[in-house]
Scaffold this motif. Structure first.
Motif, mmCIF file in Angstrom:
data_model
loop_
_atom_site.group_PDB
_atom_site.id
_atom_site.type_symbol
_atom_site.label_atom_id
_atom_site.label_comp_id
_atom_site.label_asym_id
_atom_site.label_seq_id
_atom_site.Cartn_x
_atom_site.Cartn_y
_atom_site.Cartn_z
ATOM 1 N N VAL A 62 2.211 7.605 -6.491
ATOM 2 C CA VAL A 62 1.512 8.881 -6.686
ATOM 3 C C VAL A 62 2.468 10.038 -6.430
ATOM 4 C CG1 VAL A 62 -0.394 10.320 -5.900
ATOM 5 C CG2 VAL A 62 -0.697 7.862 -6.039
ATOM 6 N N VAL A 63 3.231 9.952 -5.333
ATOM 7 C CA VAL A 63 4.110 11.056 -4.959
ATOM 8 C C VAL A 63 5.199 11.267 -6.004
ATOM 9 C CG1 VAL A 63 5.786 11.839 -3.245
ATOM 10 C CG2 VAL A 63 3.644 10.789 -2.506
ATOM 11 N N ILE A 64 5.910 10.175 -6.350
ATOM 12 C CA ILE A 64 7.040 10.288 -7.279
ATOM 13 C C ILE A 64 6.603 10.877 -8.617
ATOM 14 C CG2 ILE A 64 8.620 8.935 -8.704
ATOM 15 C CD1 ILE A 64 9.787 8.651 -6.197
ATOM 16 N N LEU A 65 5.490 10.372 -9.148
ATOM 17 C CA LEU A 65 5.063 10.832 -10.470
ATOM 18 C C LEU A 65 4.667 12.304 -10.434
ATOM 19 C CD1 LEU A 65 3.224 7.690 -11.722
ATOM 20 C CD2 LEU A 65 4.957 8.927 -12.992
ATOM 21 N N THR A 80 0.826 -1.197 0.000
ATOM 22 C CA THR A 80 0.000 0.000 0.000
ATOM 23 C C THR A 80 0.863 1.251 0.000
ATOM 24 O OG1 THR A 80 -1.652 -1.241 1.198
ATOM 25 C CG2 THR A 80 -1.884 1.125 1.204
ATOM 26 N N LEU A 81 1.964 1.193 0.768
ATOM 27 C CA LEU A 81 2.877 2.331 0.777
ATOM 28 C C LEU A 81 3.497 2.523 -0.608
ATOM 29 C CD1 LEU A 81 4.541 1.929 4.270
ATOM 30 C CD2 LEU A 81 2.860 3.623 3.545
ATOM 31 N N PHE A 118 3.066 -8.046 -6.084
ATOM 32 C CA PHE A 118 3.452 -9.249 -5.356
ATOM 33 C C PHE A 118 3.458 -9.076 -3.844
ATOM 34 C CE2 PHE A 118 4.480 -10.404 -9.614
ATOM 35 C CZ PHE A 118 4.077 -11.716 -9.652
ATOM 36 N N LEU A 119 3.475 -7.830 -3.366
ATOM 37 C CA LEU A 119 3.307 -7.647 -1.920
ATOM 38 C C LEU A 119 1.837 -7.750 -1.536
ATOM 39 C CD1 LEU A 119 5.851 -4.788 -1.142
ATOM 40 C CD2 LEU A 119 5.971 -7.151 -0.384
ATOM 41 N N GLN A 120 0.936 -7.356 -2.463
ATOM 42 C CA GLN A 120 -0.486 -7.402 -2.140
ATOM 43 C C GLN A 120 -1.084 -8.787 -2.365
ATOM 44 O OE1 GLN A 120 -2.405 -5.001 -1.019
ATOM 45 N NE2 GLN A 120 -1.499 -3.043 -1.573
ATOM 46 N N LEU A 121 -0.462 -9.562 -3.237
ATOM 47 C CA LEU A 121 -1.066 -10.826 -3.652
ATOM 48 C C LEU A 121 -1.453 -11.746 -2.484
ATOM 49 C CD1 LEU A 121 -1.926 -11.752 -6.358
ATOM 50 C CD2 LEU A 121 0.216 -12.985 -6.617
ATOM 51 N N TRP A 179 -6.628 5.739 3.951
ATOM 52 C CA TRP A 179 -5.873 4.490 4.037
ATOM 53 C C TRP A 179 -6.655 3.347 3.388
ATOM 54 C CZ3 TRP A 179 -1.107 3.141 4.554
ATOM 55 C CH2 TRP A 179 -0.779 1.826 4.891
ATOM 56 N N GLU A 180 -7.985 3.322 3.620
ATOM 57 C CA GLU A 180 -8.798 2.272 3.018
ATOM 58 C C GLU A 180 -8.771 2.355 1.502
ATOM 59 O OE1 GLU A 180 -12.590 2.606 4.839
ATOM 60 O OE2 GLU A 180 -11.988 1.406 6.582
ATOM 61 N N ALA A 181 -8.800 3.579 0.986
ATOM 62 C CA ALA A 181 -8.752 3.735 -0.467
ATOM 63 C C ALA A 181 -7.428 3.190 -1.002
ATOM 64 C CB ALA A 181 -8.926 5.199 -0.852
ATOM 65 N N LEU A 182 -6.334 3.464 -0.266
ATOM 66 C CA LEU A 182 -5.026 2.942 -0.687
ATOM 67 C C LEU A 182 -5.011 1.411 -0.677
ATOM 68 C CD1 LEU A 182 -2.340 5.172 1.048
ATOM 69 C CD2 LEU A 182 -2.669 4.902 -1.396
ATOM 70 N N LEU A 183 -5.558 0.827 0.408
ATOM 71 C CA LEU A 183 -5.587 -0.631 0.531
ATOM 72 C C LEU A 183 -6.389 -1.259 -0.601
ATOM 73 C CD1 LEU A 183 -6.279 -1.513 4.278
ATOM 74 C CD2 LEU A 183 -4.248 -2.034 2.956
ATOM 75 N N GLU A 184 -7.563 -0.679 -0.808
ATOM 76 C CA GLU A 184 -8.452 -1.169 -1.864
ATOM 77 C C GLU A 184 -7.766 -1.080 -3.226
ATOM 78 O OE1 GLU A 184 -11.419 -2.424 -1.805
ATOM 79 O OE2 GLU A 184 -12.238 -2.069 -3.799
ATOM 80 N N THR A 185 -7.051 0.034 -3.457
ATOM 81 C CA THR A 185 -6.311 0.196 -4.706
ATOM 82 C C THR A 185 -5.319 -0.947 -4.881
ATOM 83 O OG1 THR A 185 -6.439 2.577 -4.400
ATOM 84 C CG2 THR A 185 -4.863 1.776 -6.019
#
Lengths: 188, 434
Positions: free
Chosen positions: A32-35, A25-26, A65-68, B275-281
């Protein structure tokens, strides 16, 4: 004796998945920030950021792969389970076994990915290969291979635990998580 | 068995496995792995292909459009932009028979230009629009039908996740696909509004509703505050891509930032919601991109089997006319649309047809629009109309059954089909903005 071990392992795997999820998530936030920094730096100061392209590539792999593992944990991997839900009404036992088979097959697939990616990581670690433009901006390959291998291995483990515990609750539809109560605009 | 036969059997096996409930990326990946193994009698080779597919396809720069536009869409839904546009539109259309229906279509079209997902549109507008229509004595079937039908606009009007997915499979630029979706999307919205007008005139019983006399007009100021944020966002994203000042990836990032600023100035975004929007993304991105990764090994398998070329020889070599081929294609899309979701249809079918399209000298961008619109018809048809399921579950009202939602959506599916034929006949509609 087996049961506590399984549920313990399950807890550990799940907390790893959630931790990886936070890291992924980070990575979204970083993207978003970098772009935006790059667009502003280029548009306003005419000085584009070095290595944006490579960082974006890296971030995409990290996000996936971190979210998977967490996607597997909450059962959000793309599937169409209309048939399974129909079958569940008349043959719940058969459906549960079918879900077990599907999860076992998925565990094998994710396991294979981890199995072929791990040697890649070792190779890149020892050679310290990189991509990007030498002298401008380079990224080593090994973190990418490592994240793919570890993410897939964790996803495989979670699938395996689902086979054993048969915890894969059938639901009628996959309601979107962001089932938001769209707040009534500006004045609410 | 010849490679062609193995390839053919694997395509059928994939469809059956997906229907049986196997996770779609797993079905694509596993079957491809096994069929490459059978074709070449070499398991190491198929593992190597898997390694390359996973390693390479996750590294594509333009993949970043998926998290960025998903994030932007989630933020604007949370900021209540959809509801605002809807309120302004209802005010405009309230005197007409079926007016709220038209307003819903209009609001969906505008909202679609800031989100990439039909599901988001369906859930937002089920909440704001259906209760109001039922309160004004509209036929419940019509009310849910309008929402289901117009939610499809979310996938056609850019930014759209399906256009992005197609652009990966066909190796087209994401920006070009977005621009190509603009006119077809607007056309479909206009066709819906016209269809509602016709239904209101000739089958008033199906529409229902009464004219509301309470005319409380909004002030200009209020209208501006409700529409300008969305219009600004659309201008930045599509304008940035159209002028070539930003790539689609950069437009997505800028759009996310602007959406976030809008949400923050309206105080409609708590840290938790953010944070939830980020997680969901993250969840959505991982699911879609993993699907694409698995699909890339599938298209390598098809290439090894030689199936796409075989199909090309068969169809291009025969005396089949352009329309025969297109009709077959549309029928295939609609058939698959009843059992699979849109993303899977695109990933499974498009690689099969690409050589044929190239051989017939058709534009791949135009073909993408046809594919997305065709596959989206399936969102509205039983048994697997995903939009309809979302509406039913968001509604949480036992008086309206799933059957009502499907019946209500049927006229709109039919309008989509008509628009699809117009788009096939006049490719310029998709290509004019490029």
């Amino acid at each position: 004796m087996l049961k506590p071990a399984i549920s313990g392992l399950s807890r550990v795997a799940n907390s790893f998945a959630i931790a990886a999820n936070v890291a992924g998530t980070l990575a979204v936030l970083m993207l978003v920030v970098i772009l935006n920094v790059d667009v502003i730096a280029r548009g306003v100061f005419n000085a584009p950021l070095k290595g944006t392209y490579e960082i974006v590539q890296l971030a995409v792999v990290f996000i996936v792969f971190l979210q998977l593992p967490d996607v597997v944990r909450v059962d959000r991997l793309t599937r169409s389970d209309g048939f399974l839900n129909l079958l569940h009404a008349t043959r719940p036992g058969l459906t549960a076994n079918l879900r077990r088979i599907i999860n076992a097959m998925s565990a094998i697939f994710m396991g294979l990915i981890a199995y072929i990616m791990f040697p890649e990581f070792l190779k890149m670690w020892s050679t310290q290969d990189f991509f990007g433009i030498p002298g401008v901006f380079t990224v080593p390959w090994w973190p990418i291979k490592l994240v793919i291998a570890v993410g897939s291995a964790l996803a495989s483990l979670i699938f395996l635990l689902k086979v054993i515990t048969a915890q894969d609750r059938p639901r009628l539809v996959r309601v979107p998580e962001h089932d938001d109560d769209a707040p009534g605009g500006s004045n609410s | 068995m010849t490679p062609i036969e193995i390839g053919l059997i694997s395509v059928i096996a994939i469809v059956i496995l997906i229907y049986a409930g196997v996770y779609i990326p797993v079905a694509l990946g596993m079957v491809s792995l096994v069929s490459i193994w059978l074709m070449r009698d070499n398991f190491t080779l198929s593992l190597n292909l898997l390694k390359i597919a996973v390693g390479d396809s996750a590294m594509v720069y333009s993949f970043a459009t998926i998290p960025l536009f998903t994030f932007m869409g989630l933020i604007v839904s949370k900021a209540g932009l959809g509801r605002d546009i809807y309120e302004v539109m209802t005010m405009r259309f309230r005197k007409v028979k079926g007016g709220i229906g038209m307003a819903t279509v209009g609001a969906n079209a505008v909202f679609a230009a800031v989100t990439g997902s039909s599901i988001a549109s369906a859930s937002v507008f089920t909440k704001v629009s259906v209760p109001q229509m039922i309160a004004q004595d509209y036929n419940p079937r019509f009310a849910v039908g309008v929402v289901a039908g117009s939610s499809v606009l979310g996938m056609i009007i850019p930014p759209s996740a399906m256009l992005i997915i197609y652009s990966f499979v066909a190796e087209q630029s994401v920006g070009d696909m977005f621009l190509a979706g603009v006119i077809p999307g607007i056309m479909l919205a206009i066709a819906y509004v016209a269809a509602i007008w016709v239904m209101g005139r000739y089958t008033p019983g199906f529409v229902g509703g009464r004219i509301v006399e309470d005319t409380e007009w909004m002030s200009r100021r209020e209208i501006a505050s409700k529409t300008l944020p969305t219009l600004g966002l659309i201008t930045i994203v599509l304008g940035g891509i159209y002028t070539g000042w930003m790539t689609a990836v950069e437009a997505g990032a800028t759009g996310s930032l602007v959406a976030l600023i809008i949400a923050l100035t309206r105080r409609s975004m708590s840290p938790k919601a953010f944070w939830e929007a980020l997680l969901e993304t993250g969840h959505i991105t991982a699911a879609i991109l993993f699907l694409i990764t698995a699909a890339s090994i599938y298209s390598r398998m098809l290439g090894l089997a030689g199936l796409p070329n075989q199909l090309q020889d068969m169809l291009a070599g025969s005396s089949a006319s352009f329309w025969t081929i297109m009709l077959l294609y549309v029928l295939l899309m609609i058939f698959l649309g009843t059992i699979l979701d849109t993303a899977s249809i695109i990933l499974i079918v498009v690689p099969l047809f690409l050589p044929l399209v190239e051989a017939l000298d058709m534009s791949l961008i135009w073909f993408g629009i046809i594919t997305v619109v065709g596959a989206e018809i399936g969102l509205l048809t039983p048994p697997l109309g995903i939009s309809c399921f979302v509406i039913k579950s968001t509604l949480n009202d036992d008086r309206i059954s799933l059957k009502d939602v499907f019946m209500g959506a049927l006229p709109f599916a039919f309008v989509m089909l008509l628009v699809l034929f117009i788009l096939i006949e006049f490719p310029i509609l998709s290509l004019a903005l490029l």
